[in-house]
Structure formats: C-alpha cells, structure tokens
Enzyme design. Structure first.
Site, PDB file in Angstrom:
ATOM      1  N   HIS A   1      -4.429 -33.544  18.359  1.00  0.00           N
ATOM      2  CA  HIS A   1      -3.295 -34.343  18.825  1.00  0.00           C
ATOM      3  C   HIS A   1      -2.219 -33.469  19.446  1.00  0.00           C
ATOM      4  CE1 HIS A   1      -4.745 -38.099  16.996  1.00  0.00           C
ATOM      5  NE2 HIS A   1      -5.379 -37.232  16.216  1.00  0.00           N
TER       6      HIS A   1
ATOM      7  N   GLY B   1      -4.777  -2.348   5.301  1.00  0.00           N
ATOM      8  CA  GLY B   1      -4.009  -3.508   4.826  1.00  0.00           C
ATOM      9  C   GLY B   1      -4.685  -4.845   5.106  1.00  0.00           C
ATOM     10  N   ARG B   2      -5.106  -5.047   6.341  1.00  0.00           N
ATOM     11  CA  ARG B   2      -5.673  -6.361   6.700  1.00  0.00           C
ATOM     12  C   ARG B   2      -7.070  -6.574   6.137  1.00  0.00           C
ATOM     13  NH1 ARG B   2      -4.650  -2.868  10.595  1.00  0.00           N
ATOM     14  NH2 ARG B   2      -6.257  -2.094  11.993  1.00  0.00           N
TER      15      ARG B   2
ATOM     16  N   GLU C   1      -4.686  -7.001  15.252  1.00  0.00           N
ATOM     17  CA  GLU C   1      -4.173  -5.692  14.836  1.00  0.00           C
ATOM     18  C   GLU C   1      -5.303  -4.661  14.873  1.00  0.00           C
ATOM     19  OE1 GLU C   1      -0.565  -4.420  12.017  1.00  0.00           O
ATOM     20  OE2 GLU C   1      -2.261  -5.177  10.890  1.00  0.00           O
TER      21      GLU C   1
ATOM     22  N   LYS D   1       0.842  -1.204   0.000  1.00  0.00           N
ATOM     23  CA  LYS D   1       0.000   0.000   0.000  1.00  0.00           C
ATOM     24  C   LYS D   1       0.877   1.254   0.000  1.00  0.00           C
ATOM     25  CE  LYS D   1      -3.596   2.077   2.867  1.00  0.00           C
ATOM     26  NZ  LYS D   1      -4.471   1.871   4.025  1.00  0.00           N
TER      27      LYS D   1
ATOM     28  N   LYS E   1       9.484  -0.666  14.461  1.00  0.00           N
ATOM     29  CA  LYS E   1       9.989  -0.324  13.126  1.00  0.00           C
ATOM     30  C   LYS E   1      10.982   0.819  13.215  1.00  0.00           C
ATOM     31  CE  LYS E   1       5.942  -0.677  10.229  1.00  0.00           C
ATOM     32  NZ  LYS E   1       5.153   0.053   9.258  1.00  0.00           N
TER      33      LYS E   1
ATOM     34  N   GLU F   1      10.677  -4.465   4.488  1.00  0.00           N
ATOM     35  CA  GLU F   1      10.761  -5.883   4.107  1.00  0.00           C
ATOM     36  C   GLU F   1      10.450  -6.063   2.617  1.00  0.00           C
ATOM     37  OE1 GLU F   1       9.154  -4.688   6.710  1.00  0.00           O
ATOM     38  OE2 GLU F   1       9.297  -6.016   8.454  1.00  0.00           O
TER      39      GLU F   1
HETATM   40  C1  G6Q Z   1      -2.439  -4.029   8.033  1.00  0.00           C
HETATM   41  C2  G6Q Z   1      -1.264  -3.313   8.414  1.00  0.00           C
HETATM   42  C3  G6Q Z   1       0.030  -3.916   7.971  1.00  0.00           C
HETATM   43  C4  G6Q Z   1       0.398  -3.624   6.521  1.00  0.00           C
HETATM   44  C5  G6Q Z   1       1.848  -4.014   6.299  1.00  0.00           C
HETATM   45  C6  G6Q Z   1       2.286  -3.803   4.890  1.00  0.00           C
HETATM   46  O1  G6Q Z   1      -3.559  -3.655   8.243  1.00  0.00           O
HETATM   47  O2  G6Q Z   1      -1.390  -1.992   8.065  1.00  0.00           O
HETATM   48  O3  G6Q Z   1       0.091  -5.286   8.192  1.00  0.00           O
HETATM   49  O4  G6Q Z   1      -0.440  -4.302   5.657  1.00  0.00           O
HETATM   50  O5  G6Q Z   1       2.660  -3.276   7.168  1.00  0.00           O
HETATM   51  O6  G6Q Z   1       2.156  -2.479   4.519  1.00  0.00           O
HETATM   52  P1  G6Q Z   1       2.297  -2.034   3.017  1.00  0.00           P
HETATM   53  O7  G6Q Z   1       1.195  -2.675   2.246  1.00  0.00           O
HETATM   54  O8  G6Q Z   1       2.213  -0.542   3.020  1.00  0.00           O
HETATM   55  O9  G6Q Z   1       3.628  -2.532   2.544  1.00  0.00           O
END
Ligand code: G6Q
Length: 549
Positions: free
Chosen positions: A385, A268-269, A354, A207, A513, A213
C-alpha cells in the site's frame, strides 16, 4: 594471474549473454519451460528457496558458477572456515560461524581451542539466564527482574533487537525487553520513564566499550539507578556488560564477574550469536537461543559443503552480482511477509551495506565496477500500500526477496492464507505483468468507450519481467530464523569474494565520528564557529545562537 572481477572470462561471457537474455520476458521463459520451478529451486530442511522468477536461464547459472570458480570462491570459503586472517585491514580472522559450531568441533587459534572458549561463555549465559528468569538473580531491593534494557548500537543492537521482535511469542509475559541505541536523549529518557528501577536490568553491549552513544546512555542509566535506589552498590545487581574490553568494563564500574566476553574475530554486525545475544537468550530462554545457533550452524555446513549449483548463499550472492553488475540495478528490496520480521530489513541493511559498501579491492585498488546495491524494504502487506507501485510500474528494475512462512506462529491459518495469497500474487504479478491486450480486453468488458480506453490504457499496463526470489519457510522458529540470517551472512561473503573487497571492516563510519568529536567542543551558547566550511560554520553558529533560548 591476479584476480580482477571485470577482467575474468566469465565476466566477458556474461556480458555477451546479457544481450541474448535482456529482451526475453520472464513470462516467455515460464511458458517455454514448465519445469522451471523444479530446476531453479532448492530445499534446505524447512526452507524452500525459489529463484525461478529471476531473469536467468541454465546458461546464466552456468556462467555465474564459472565466475565463482574464477573468483576462487571455494578457496575463499575454505579460508574463512579455516580461521585465516581474511579481514586484512584489521588483521583479524572472521569466525562468527564458530559461535554456532557444536561442542566437539576443534578450531585452534594461537594454541587455544576457541570452540571450547565459546562454549564456556555459552554456559555462563545459560546459568545467568536461568538465574534471572527464575528470580535467583534479583534487583538490589530484592525484587525480581522484569525489565531488560539492552544499551548498544549498530551491531550491538540491530541483530538482537530484530530477533527479539521476531520471536516475541516465545517471551514470557513477565519479561519486557527494551533496546536503547540512539544518543538522542529522547531514546533513553522515554525508555526509563516507563520502567521501575527496582526491577530493571541493563545490559551494556559494546564490543569496544568506547562507543560514544552507548557509553553516554549507559552513564545516564547508571545515574538513574543510583539516584533511584540511593546506593552505588545497586549497580552490581542492575548492570551487566557484554564486551571484548575488560578494562573498559571495569573502569565503567561493572564488576568483571558481571561481564560476558566475546572476541575480536566477531564483527559487530555478525555478533548476535555471541554474548551480544544475551538479551535474546534472556527473552526467549537459553534452549531457544541454542536452537537459533543450531539453525545457523545447519546453514554453515550447507554453505561449506554443498556444490555451488545447490548452494543457496552462493546462488543468492551470484544473482546479486548478475543484477548489480550486468543489469545495472542499484537497489535491492527485502520484503518479509511476516509482521514478526518487521526489523529484518533494518538488520540486513547494516549486514549487507556495511559489509559491502566498499570502493577499493582487497589490495587497495579502486574498483572498476559497481559494488553493493542499496538495501531497503518493509513488511508486506504494508509495502504493497506504499511503494509497490514503483516496483510494478516505475522505471527502476528492483530485484526483491519475498520471505514468508507456511504457518503463522499465532495460528489463525485462515487469515494467514489471506496474507500469503498476497505474497504469491505479488511475485507472480511482478513476473507476469499485464500487457496491452489483456488490459484492453478488461477495459472493453467494463463497457468503456474507445476514447476512454485509449486514454487509460498506458497507465494500466504492467510491463512485468521484474525479478524476485522467494524464501518460503515452514514456520518461524528460533531454528529457522537462525538459518535465514546465516543465509544472508554467507550471501554477503559470496558477493565480497566476487567483488574482491573486504566484507569485514567498516572504515567508512570513522570520518563522521571523528568530526563529531571535534564539533562537540564548538557547541556552546553564543559561540561563533569559523573552523569549517561556511555551511558547517553557519549551521553550528545558528544552533549556538538559539540553543539557550
Ligand atoms: C558493525 C559495526 C558497528 C558496531 C557499532 C557498535 O559491524 O562495527 O555497527 O557494531 O559501532 O560498536 P561497539 O559494539 O564497539 O559499541
């Protein structure tokens, strides 16, 4: 008066009601009311939600619904569906539901009908998916694409990864999907080692297009393509981006025409329904991706329009509050009886924790009650199990969701019956337990001596009275999976409405971070760190003294 969860009338009434109900065993509740199942279950298309094995009576449900009314849940649902800025700390609307709204719906944001924009991106996805799958889109050397690697993390990874794994039976044999998320070099290296660069397409899903990463892994992938195909121009045929950050994408070297856009009103989620789901659409095909959206949209309509007493996400969210704040349960287990849903607990961990792992209310006051429980889980029967021992006989009360299907996507109904017999057995065993009399009877018939029985008896007793909800779905399809995920998304919002917290920000991930950015400069062979506390300094210095060996 300002809303405060623990000061509501319903909160007080529920606290009193708890005292009446706490000592009542679920087994008795079932014995007293043979219609409990009909009373406490809801059908929604292909989904049956049975919540009768919860520690509730009609009075509990009435009070929980009063709580929802006092919390203004109806109005808050309306605010989300009207596009109000309910994510107040980021000044954003919350419109993931709009991603699955059918064409024709109107939602005007700053003078634009956003549904039109969403459908125009969907159309681009449709064309791209068809081009890649049919071989119109080829790699730089002219070979057909057969490996698709999604590089993203968190919300840009977990949702698509989970859906792709779940619906693997719909993915053609000549398409292989990979997900790289971790900055551990092992993740990207291991993946690349398996792939032929000429046939590999990377989707850089981010996003923000700034996430460390993802950017690092994308850089490694880009170098790998250029090095192997010996031409910078190859990037254009092997990289596409999904992002809200056009400039960032272009700066990275991906052509704007290879970018699929989404918007800041999608968290994001909650983003698997947007272009972040490109890997899903490439895998299962665009028509199936549309089915996923349709299933979720069916649940959106249900959530928006149903009375609370028939509203599955509302009831789910209220039960969560019942266990968290009144029974004091601090964890919640997600137990899919479907190997296909292996990654569902991971996705829901992020979605729920989150969203609701928060400690201040929307107006910034510290909460005076517990919020989100710890979410965990694993597919049945593997879990049986392993940790089910604790569910049955441990000291924690852990409410569980059992999720299963009537039919198996791989057929083999006989083996599927064996599987589902375990689902039904576990929910009954947790509810019913096995008391002293029953255990004694069993041990006596087995011919054990009085002495032996005395010793063993307490270990063989199952207290029961352990709550669970069952979600039984006709079959696993894109439609039903979309519906299932949307149920959980809205459940999260209901919890947030009651706890009066913002489900849609995630400031809690920032501190680590920031520190990591600072620490990276301190990682250098031989460097003695003395910037932080003695533990952090000690760890960094120890690492530095050994990293060049
Ligand atoms: C989700 C969070 C988080 C996000 C990641 C990746 O709701 O905001 O998990 O999706 O940090 O972010 P980017 O899509 O910006 O790389």
């Amino acid at each position: 008066m300002e809303y405060s969860f623990s000061k509501t009338m319903a909160y007080k009434d529920l606290s009193k009601h708890l005292l009446e109900i706490r000592g009542v065993h679920l087994k008795e509740m079932f014995e007293q009311d043979p219609h409990r199942f009909e009373k406490f279950s809801i059908r929604l298309g292909p989904i049956l939600f049975d919540y009768s094995k919860n520690r509730i009576t009609q009075r509990t449900m009435d009070l929980l619904i009063e709580l929802a009314n006092e919390a203004g849940v109806k109005k808050k649902i309306g605010a989300m569906f009207s596009g109000d800025i309910i994510n107040i700390t980021e000044n954003r609307r919350v419109l993931h539901w709009a991603l699955r709204a059918p064409r024709g719906v109107k939602l005007s944001i700053d003078g634009r009908n956003i549904i039109e924009d969403i459908h125009s991106v969907l159309h681009r996805i449709k064309v791209f998916v068809s081009d890649v799958r049919s071989g119109v889109w080829r790699g730089f050397t002219g070979k057909k694409i057969s490996n698709i690697v999604n590089i993203g993390i968190g919300g840009s990874d977990l949702g698509p990864r989970m859906i792709v794994k779940a619906l693997d039976f719909l993915i053609p044999e000549d398409i292989n999907l990979y997900f790289v998320s971790n900055i551990d070099p092992a993740h990207i290296k291991r993946t690349l080692n398996r792939l032929d660069p000429e046939q590999t397409l990377f989707i850089i899903s981010s996003k923000s297009f700034t996430t460390q990463e993802t950017m690092q892994n994308a850089k490694v992938a880009r170098e790998w393509i250029v090095e192997n195909l010996k031409n910078e121009l190859a990037v254009e045929r092997h990289f596409v981006a999904v992002s809200t950050n056009r400039d960032g994408v272009v700066r990275f070297g991906i052509d704007e025409k290879n970018m699929f856009e989404f918007w800041d009103f999608v968290g994001g989620r909650y983003s698997l329904w947007s272009a972040i789901g490109l890997s899903i659409a490439l895998g299962i095909g665009f028509e199936n991706f549309e089915e996923l959206l349709k299933g979720a949209n069916m649940v959106d309509e249900h959530f928006k329009n149903s009375d609370f007493k028939d509203n599955i996400p509302v009831i789910m969210g209220l039960l969560d509050v019942w266990y968290t704040n009144f029974f004091g349960c601090s964890t919640y287990a997600i137990l899919p009886y479907s190997q296909c849903l292996e990654d569902l607990p991971n996705h829901l961990q992020q979605l729920i924790m989150e969203s609701n792992g928060k400690r201040v209310t929307l107006d910034g006051r510290e909460v005076e009650y517990i919020t989100c429980p710890v979410i965990w889980g694993r597919v049945g029967t593997d879990g049986q199990h392993s940790f089910y021992q604790l569910l049955h006989q441990g000291t924690h009360l852990i409410p569980c969701d059992f999720i299963g299907f009537v039919r198996n996507p791989y057929g083999v109904q006989e083996q599927h019956n064996m599987f589902m017999a375990n689902f039904f057995a576990q929910t009954r065993a947790l509810m019913q337990g096995k008391d002293e009399v029953e255990v004694m009877g069993e041990l006596k018939t087995s011919g054990m001596s009085e002495d032996e029985i005395k010793k063993l008896l307490p270990h063989k007793i199952f207290p029961g009275n352990r709550p669970s909800s069952s979600i039984l779905i006709d079959e696993l399809t894109p439609y039903t999976l979309g519906a299932l995920i949307a149920l959980y998304e809205h459940r999260v919002y209901v919890q947030g409405c009651i706890w009066n917290i913002n489900c849609f920000d995630q400031w809690g991930v920032e501190l680590g971070k920031q520190l990591a950015k600072d620490i990276i400069d301190k990682l250098s062979p031989g460097y003695i760190c003395n910037t932080y506390d003695c533990s952090t300094n000690g760890l960094i210095t120890y690492y530095n003294t050994r990293s060049d060996k």
